[in-house]
Motif scaffolding. Structure first.
Motif, mmCIF file in Angstrom:
data_model
loop_
_atom_site.group_PDB
_atom_site.id
_atom_site.type_symbol
_atom_site.label_atom_id
_atom_site.label_comp_id
_atom_site.label_asym_id
_atom_site.label_seq_id
_atom_site.Cartn_x
_atom_site.Cartn_y
_atom_site.Cartn_z
ATOM 1 N N HIS A 173 0.844 -1.189 0.000
ATOM 2 C CA HIS A 173 0.000 0.000 0.000
ATOM 3 C C HIS A 173 0.884 1.245 0.000
ATOM 4 O O HIS A 173 1.810 1.347 0.805
ATOM 5 C CB HIS A 173 -0.899 0.051 1.233
ATOM 6 N N SER A 174 0.575 2.188 -0.865
ATOM 7 C CA SER A 174 1.325 3.445 -0.893
ATOM 8 C C SER A 174 1.046 4.253 0.369
ATOM 9 O O SER A 174 -0.054 4.208 0.934
ATOM 10 C CB SER A 174 0.950 4.260 -2.130
ATOM 11 N N ILE A 175 2.051 5.012 0.800
ATOM 12 C CA ILE A 175 1.966 5.782 2.039
ATOM 13 C C ILE A 175 2.161 7.258 1.737
ATOM 14 O O ILE A 175 3.096 7.641 1.022
ATOM 15 C CB ILE A 175 3.025 5.300 3.051
ATOM 16 N N ARG A 188 0.990 9.103 9.256
ATOM 17 C CA ARG A 188 0.887 8.928 7.811
ATOM 18 C C ARG A 188 -0.426 8.221 7.501
ATOM 19 O O ARG A 188 -1.114 7.748 8.399
ATOM 20 C CB ARG A 188 2.056 8.077 7.294
ATOM 21 N N GLU A 189 -0.740 8.103 6.198
ATOM 22 C CA GLU A 189 -1.966 7.419 5.824
ATOM 23 C C GLU A 189 -1.758 6.600 4.553
ATOM 24 O O GLU A 189 -0.857 6.881 3.755
ATOM 25 C CB GLU A 189 -3.104 8.413 5.618
ATOM 26 N N ILE A 190 -2.593 5.567 4.403
ATOM 27 C CA ILE A 190 -2.597 4.793 3.176
ATOM 28 C C ILE A 190 -3.320 5.611 2.109
ATOM 29 O O ILE A 190 -4.462 6.033 2.294
ATOM 30 C CB ILE A 190 -3.327 3.450 3.377
ATOM 31 N N LYS A 195 3.716 7.477 -1.698
ATOM 32 C CA LYS A 195 4.901 6.780 -2.208
ATOM 33 C C LYS A 195 4.735 5.263 -2.043
ATOM 34 O O LYS A 195 4.182 4.810 -1.048
ATOM 35 C CB LYS A 195 6.145 7.261 -1.457
ATOM 36 N N PRO A 196 5.232 4.477 -3.010
ATOM 37 C CA PRO A 196 5.071 3.020 -2.921
ATOM 38 C C PRO A 196 5.787 2.442 -1.697
ATOM 39 O O PRO A 196 6.846 2.931 -1.293
ATOM 40 C CB PRO A 196 5.694 2.515 -4.229
ATOM 41 N N ALA A 197 5.176 1.413 -1.111
ATOM 42 C CA ALA A 197 5.759 0.776 0.066
ATOM 43 C C ALA A 197 5.278 -0.669 0.130
ATOM 44 O O ALA A 197 4.079 -0.941 -0.014
ATOM 45 C CB ALA A 197 5.353 1.528 1.333
ATOM 46 N N THR A 198 6.205 -1.597 0.338
ATOM 47 C CA THR A 198 5.871 -3.015 0.415
ATOM 48 C C THR A 198 6.461 -3.606 1.691
ATOM 49 O O THR A 198 7.637 -3.374 2.003
ATOM 50 C CB THR A 198 6.415 -3.781 -0.808
ATOM 51 N N THR A 199 5.639 -4.370 2.406
ATOM 52 C CA THR A 199 6.046 -4.990 3.656
ATOM 53 C C THR A 199 5.796 -6.491 3.575
ATOM 54 O O THR A 199 4.692 -6.925 3.219
ATOM 55 C CB THR A 199 5.248 -4.403 4.838
ATOM 56 N N LEU A 217 11.254 -5.123 4.640
ATOM 57 C CA LEU A 217 10.679 -3.988 3.927
ATOM 58 C C LEU A 217 11.304 -3.777 2.556
ATOM 59 O O LEU A 217 12.477 -4.070 2.345
ATOM 60 C CB LEU A 217 10.882 -2.690 4.718
ATOM 61 N N ILE A 218 10.481 -3.261 1.658
ATOM 62 C CA ILE A 218 10.991 -2.571 0.472
ATOM 63 C C ILE A 218 10.592 -1.110 0.661
ATOM 64 O O ILE A 218 9.480 -0.824 1.068
ATOM 65 C CB ILE A 218 10.387 -3.139 -0.819
ATOM 66 N N HIS A 219 11.495 -0.220 0.385
ATOM 67 C CA HIS A 219 11.317 1.235 0.472
ATOM 68 C C HIS A 219 11.605 1.780 1.863
ATOM 69 O O HIS A 219 12.379 2.702 2.009
ATOM 70 C CB HIS A 219 9.916 1.673 0.021
#
Length: 293
Positions: A173-175, A188-190, A195-199, A217-219
């Protein structure tokens, strides 16, 4: 600290060599400020000096101005140190950086105090940061070249969330930072506009009440783990921003406890793993997840 390089070909001048090899313009600009910062075959030189194949170029690794923040006389838990890098285990409750509310007690001030006894011109280069309530490993490069040469870093986190997670998950989900009247808010919010974010989430132990997770994590966005877990209905225990405070622990149950990086000067991969903090262990016991300790 000076670094030496043997030239494999001719260059119009030192400036062209530095640019071709990825040195930042700000670093090059600072090299110009002192004749002793650049040497060719042990002779003081400038960025306009020509270079020829076989020359030995010597450049200062830290020509920048030293970090001008208030020193904090605090004990720091050093996990690894050499002439290039410093790996520190930050306790929960200690901010990584100074702020109005944590001006005299923060990790950055403690590092600058520690390093001032080794390098009077030390510039802080924190490779990764952690939230105040998050414990764990933080890497510091001791000079510009040590920072530039880092090519591989990988971290793993342990977290305790509410509810049962019994299978591997990928949260993608982008943050987005929340901005009100031109001021960034803490939370922060979804949001797909963010910005892209992967967990990546892997359960280690779980029951109907809580789960111990291993997270990659990615990002690595601000609050990424906390926000992503909360967004799927599993906020971290003790997270007052995206969940709720806990009577069992006074901070977010999150630690960066595994860290590896490729050391460019030793030419090998270094891997580190630290123990949980005592309150994290007690929380595992209280939640009947202690068989995972």
């Amino acid at each position: 600290m000076d670094y030496t390089f043997k030239l494999k070909k001719d260059y119009k001048n030192v400036y062209f060599y530095l640019k071709e090899n990825g040195f930042a313009e700000n670093y090059i600009r600072n090299l110009r400020k002192n004749m002793g910062y650049i040497k060719i075959n042990n002779t003081p030189s400038t960025t306009n000096s020509p270079l020829f194949k076989g020359d030995i170029l010597s450049i200062n690794g830290n020509p920048n101005k030293k970090t001008a923040i208030m020193h904090c006389i605090l004990a720091i838990d050093i996990v690894y140190e050499d002439e290039y890098y410093l790996l520190i285990n930050k306790p929960s409750g200690l901010p990584s950086m100074p702020s109005k509310s944590h001006y005299t007690k923060n990790l950055s001030g403690a590092i600058c105090y520690y390093m001032s006894k080794k390098d009077d011109n030390f510039t802080l280069r924190m490779i990764n940061r952690l939230d105040k309530d998050t414990a764990g490993l933080i890497l510091i490069a001791k000079d510009s070249i040590a920072q530039k040469e880092l090519s591989y870093i990988h971290k793993k986190y342990s977290a305790i969330c509410k509810g049962k997670i019994d299978q591997n998950l990928t949260i993608d989900h982008s943050i987005q930072t929340i901005n009100e009247n031109g001021i960034n808010k803490l939370s922060r919010e979804i949001n797909e506009l963010g910005k892209p974010a992967t967990t990546f989430v892997k359960p280690i132990a779980y029951n109907n009440e809580a789960s111990l997770l291993e997270i990659e994590l990615i990002h690595g966005r601000t609050h990424q783990i906390r926000l992503h877990l909360s967004s799927i209905g599993h906020p971290l225990i003790g997270d007052a921003i995206y969940g709720e405070k806990s009577s069992l622990i006074d901070h977010t149950a999150l630690i960066c406890n595994q860290f590896e990086f490729y050391h460019p000067f030793l030419n090998k991969l270094l891997t580190f793993k630290i123990d949980y903090e005592e309150d994290f262990k007690k929380l595992l016991i209280a939640l009947d997840l202690s068989n995972s300790c």
